[in-house]
Design an enzyme around this catalytic site. Structure first.
Site, PDB file in Angstrom:
ATOM      1  N   ALA A  56     -80.217  70.308 -53.552  1.00 24.75           N
ATOM      2  CA  ALA A  56     -80.237  68.907 -53.145  1.00 24.75           C
ATOM      3  C   ALA A  56     -81.691  68.501 -52.929  1.00 24.75           C
ATOM      4  O   ALA A  56     -82.535  69.340 -52.638  1.00 24.75           O
ATOM      5  CB  ALA A  56     -79.438  68.739 -51.856  1.00 24.75           C
ATOM      6  N   THR A  57     -81.965  67.218 -53.077  1.00 18.42           N
ATOM      7  CA  THR A  57     -83.373  66.831 -53.073  1.00 18.42           C
ATOM      8  C   THR A  57     -83.757  65.912 -51.921  1.00 18.42           C
ATOM      9  O   THR A  57     -84.022  66.403 -50.832  1.00 18.42           O
ATOM     10  CB  THR A  57     -83.762  66.236 -54.437  1.00 18.42           C
ATOM     11  OG1 THR A  57     -82.760  65.287 -54.840  1.00 18.42           O
ATOM     12  CG2 THR A  57     -83.828  67.320 -55.489  1.00 18.42           C
TER      13      THR A  57
END
Length: 283
Positions: A56-57
């Site tokens: 996830a960013t």
């Protein structure tokens, strides 16, 4: 640990009074169930585990406050990457921790989601045992302890770096906490961002945040910060107007946690795109 013995009765460990922390209970009686104690394959012939796991960013958070409403906004893009590939376009990275707090995840997606679920259970367990809500500082401390427990996995490349925010019932305002992989806890003022696109999101937040924002204005700032992050970071997904995939955005106020609906987000994105199409810098 089996939840019941051969007679079908719960083991004594489940019935003895003890700590109000569910994580402490697991540590004592079933440590193998904790995310940080999971074993990962590691051989010279296999690629790094971190390269195989979706990541996830970008997560952003900012406080807002008027005379009638104070709180915090958390927002996350929807893209998860696996190396140079897009692993998912619709992953959710912002979750309610309890009624008055929220947590956004950056890092190894699978472990991060598992950690969030355990954190939710930890807060619910405390409330049932103690009969009251844990303070916001207490929640942040519990989360820091859980992140510290994931350090062995972080050293293998499976790090989890959440961003935590909530409404402080004692102070009557929104607060934001960031963490490092060793469990260090830091309170942030006004706004913050974590993840691969955070450097670009923070630049947008510095320019767009202002004292006295209402919740609607804060949601717009959060979406625009993610828009800027996606513009420069390939691991951050921007609003997808074709598939109608919008960021996950939530507000936490004295009224509790509320996820912003897709229709509202579509309108916010539309204003941002229109403003920039007309040559303006910001909506």
């Amino acid at each position: 640990m089996s939840p019941a013995d051969a007679s079908g009765r719960l083991p004594d460990a489940f019935l003895r009074p003890g700590s109000s922390s569910f994580v402490d209970f697991l540590t004592a009686h079933a440590p193998e169930l904790l995310p940080g104690n999971r074993s990962t394959p590691g051989t010279a012939t296999l690629p790094s585990t971190a390269d195989l796991a979706p990541h996830a960013t970008t997560i952003v958070a900012l406080t807002f406050g008027t005379d009638g409403e104070r709180g915090v906004v958390l927002a996350g893009d929807r893209r998860a990457t696996m190396g140079s590939m897009i692993a998912s376009r619709e992953i959710e990275k912002v979750f309610a921790a309890d009624e008055y707090s929220a947590v956004g995840i950056a890092g190894s997606a699978g472990i991060a989601v598992e950690l969030v679920r355990l954190f939710q259970l930890e807060l619910e367990h405390y409330e049932k045992i103690e009969g009251s809500l844990l303070s916001l500082d207490g929640k942040a401390n519990r989360l820091a302890t859980m992140i510290r427990g994931n350090l062995p996995m972080a050293l293998q490349g499976l790090a989890v770096v959440p961003l935590f925010g909530g409404y402080d019932l004692d102070r009557g305002t929104g607060r934001i906490f960031s963490f490092d992989v060793t469990g260090g806890r830091y309170e942030e003022r006004e706004h913050h961002s974590v993840g691969s696109g955070s450097v670009f999101a923070r630049g947008a937040l510095k320019k767009l945040w202002r004292a006295g924002l209402d919740s609607e204005g804060a949601v717009s700032v959060a979406v625009e910060a993610l828009y800027d992050a996606a513009d420069d970071d390939s691991a951050t997904g921007g609003p997808d107007t074709v598939r109608r995939i919008w960021p996950v955005v939530a507000t936490v106020t004295a009224e509790g946690y509320r996820r912003v609906d897709d229709e509202t987000l579509a309108a916010v994105v539309g204003r941002i795109v229109a403003a920039r199409s007309e040559g303006g810098q910001h909506a």
